[in-house]
Design an enzyme around this catalytic site. Structure first.
Site, PDB file in Angstrom:
ATOM      1  N   HIS A 169       0.486  -1.191   0.010  1.00 42.92           N
ATOM      2  CA  HIS A 169       0.146   0.363  -0.075  1.00 42.92           C
ATOM      3  C   HIS A 169       0.972   1.300  -0.112  1.00 42.92           C
ATOM      4  O   HIS A 169       0.833   1.751  -0.255  1.00 42.92           O
ATOM      5  CB  HIS A 169      -1.329   0.362   0.565  1.00 42.92           C
ATOM      6  CG  HIS A 169      -1.912  -1.168   1.039  1.00 42.92           C
ATOM      7  ND1 HIS A 169      -2.715  -1.068   1.950  1.00 42.92           N
ATOM      8  CD2 HIS A 169      -1.766  -1.900   0.543  1.00 42.92           C
ATOM      9  CE1 HIS A 169      -3.153  -2.491   1.811  1.00 42.92           C
ATOM     10  NE2 HIS A 169      -2.917  -3.078   1.183  1.00 42.92           N
ATOM     11  N   HIS A 229      -9.511  -1.488  -5.288  1.00 43.65           N
ATOM     12  CA  HIS A 229      -8.104  -1.761  -4.388  1.00 43.65           C
ATOM     13  C   HIS A 229      -7.258  -2.799  -4.719  1.00 43.65           C
ATOM     14  O   HIS A 229      -6.180  -3.152  -4.170  1.00 43.65           O
ATOM     15  CB  HIS A 229      -8.373  -2.664  -2.474  1.00 43.65           C
ATOM     16  CG  HIS A 229      -7.896  -2.845  -1.696  1.00 43.65           C
ATOM     17  ND1 HIS A 229      -6.981  -1.375  -1.048  1.00 43.65           N
ATOM     18  CD2 HIS A 229      -7.380  -4.105  -1.503  1.00 43.65           C
ATOM     19  CE1 HIS A 229      -6.265  -2.166  -0.484  1.00 43.65           C
ATOM     20  NE2 HIS A 229      -5.966  -3.294  -0.741  1.00 43.65           N
ATOM     21  N   ASP A 237      -2.941  -2.289  -5.344  1.00 43.65           N
ATOM     22  CA  ASP A 237      -2.060  -3.467  -4.927  1.00 43.65           C
ATOM     23  C   ASP A 237      -1.351  -3.448  -6.193  1.00 43.65           C
ATOM     24  O   ASP A 237      -0.082  -4.059  -6.272  1.00 43.65           O
ATOM     25  CB  ASP A 237      -2.689  -4.894  -4.642  1.00 43.65           C
ATOM     26  CG  ASP A 237      -3.009  -4.591  -2.870  1.00 43.65           C
ATOM     27  OD1 ASP A 237      -2.823  -3.931  -2.205  1.00 43.65           O
ATOM     28  OD2 ASP A 237      -4.015  -5.454  -2.753  1.00 43.65           O
ATOM     29  N   HIS A 270      -1.320 -10.632  -5.314  1.00 41.56           N
ATOM     30  CA  HIS A 270       0.361 -10.320  -5.720  1.00 41.56           C
ATOM     31  C   HIS A 270       1.107 -11.016  -5.881  1.00 41.56           C
ATOM     32  O   HIS A 270       1.825 -10.857  -6.368  1.00 41.56           O
ATOM     33  CB  HIS A 270       0.701 -10.238  -3.801  1.00 41.56           C
ATOM     34  CG  HIS A 270       0.394  -9.664  -2.855  1.00 41.56           C
ATOM     35  ND1 HIS A 270      -0.199  -8.027  -2.933  1.00 41.56           N
ATOM     36  CD2 HIS A 270      -1.160  -9.507  -2.136  1.00 41.56           C
ATOM     37  CE1 HIS A 270      -0.759  -7.214  -2.077  1.00 41.56           C
ATOM     38  NE2 HIS A 270      -1.857  -8.483  -1.406  1.00 41.56           N
TER      39      HIS A 270
HETATM   40 ZN   LIG Z   1      -4.159  -4.683  -0.997  1.00 37.93          ZN
END
Ligand SMILES: [Zn+2]
Length: 264
Positions: free
Chosen positions: A67, A221, A225, A248
């Site tokens: 973040h 969001h 990311d 991720h």
């Molecule tokens: Zn996040």
């Protein structure tokens, strides 16, 4: 020059951490100064991507860097020293707003890439990156869930002199989220120790708790990311980036490919 100091708990470890953000001279890169040593914010320092992005170097490791790095990407910050006294960055309100609002806006660092890049994952997940005149990012999520279903978010910074465009208002405030069933499992497993309704949106079968800031906040969001993880490459590509169900793991694989481009 110190931009700001932020204190809070890490969402996964529940550990307190104070992070001080300080300007560095051009060419320094983004550097995390931890009690165990220095970690450069680079794609080859990623050591874990399960629930957040974890960087490590030697004895030093730091969790949930994405973040803050997203705020750096959106604000065009390439040189920054982040001094921390804990194992995980503070989650703040679960978004990047608390980081983005203390950083100045610099021109975005965009680079042309020579060829398309794509990374693929399970269940139809992929991120494709096609060379283009400018940067556009489109991010879609798809859940078999009565409330969430498919959501799409887009971010397109204005052309040069590049600025973050609407990052600060439209992307940075989007909070992290979890499904109520998963949250319960995480808590039972002793994880998500710092999670609360102050720093995450809980998705129930029939409602969001607390209420959403944007109708497509979850997709926003994921885009947030993605930008944070890609910033580990040190630049954003002049490209159309299409992300379908990004994670991720996928984000960091693309960051790694970008960071290995030989620009001569
Ligand atoms: Zn996040």
């Amino acid at each position: 020059m110190i931009y700001a100091t932020r204190t809070g708990v890490g969402i996964h470890t529940g550990q307190p951490c104070t992070a001080t953000l300080e300007a560095l001279p051009p060419g320094s890169g983004i550097v995390f100064d931890t009690p165990q040593g220095i970690i450069q914010a680079q794609a080859d320092r990623v050591i874990e991507t399960l629930r957040c992005t974890v960087l490590g170097s030697g004895e030093a490791r730091l969790s949930t860097v994405e973040h803050l790095l997203s705020a750096c990407a959106g604000r065009g910050i390439r040189d920054l020293k982040v001094t921390v006294d804990g194992p995980e960055l503070p989650i703040l309100d679960g978004s990047a707003a608390g980081w983005a609002e203390v950083l100045p806006q610099s021109p975005l660092h965009l680079r042309e890439i020579p060829e398309p890049l794509i990374v693929t994952g399970k269940g139809g997940a992929f991120i494709a990156c096609f060379p283009a005149e400018k940067l556009t990012v489109t991010c879609a999520i798809a859940f078999e869930h009565p409330l969430v279903g498919t959501q799409v978010a887009r971010w397109e910074p204005p052309p040069a002199p590049a600025s973050g465009g609407a990052y600060l208002e439209e992307i940075a405030p989007a909070r992290t989220f979890g499904f109520i069933e998963e949250v319960q499992k995480l808590l039972d497993a002793g994880l998500a120790k710092g999670g609360s309704l102050d720093n995450a949106v809980i998705v129930h079968q029939d409602r969001y708790e607390p209420p959403l800031r944007f109708a497509n906040e979850l997709a926003r969001h994921k885009l947030l990311d993605l930008l944070g993880d890609l910033w580990l490459a040190g630049f954003l590509p002049k490209a159309d980036i299409i992300a379908m169900k990004p994670s991720h793991g996928l984000n960091c694989r693309l960051a790694s490919l970008l960071s290995r481009i030989d620009f001569e």
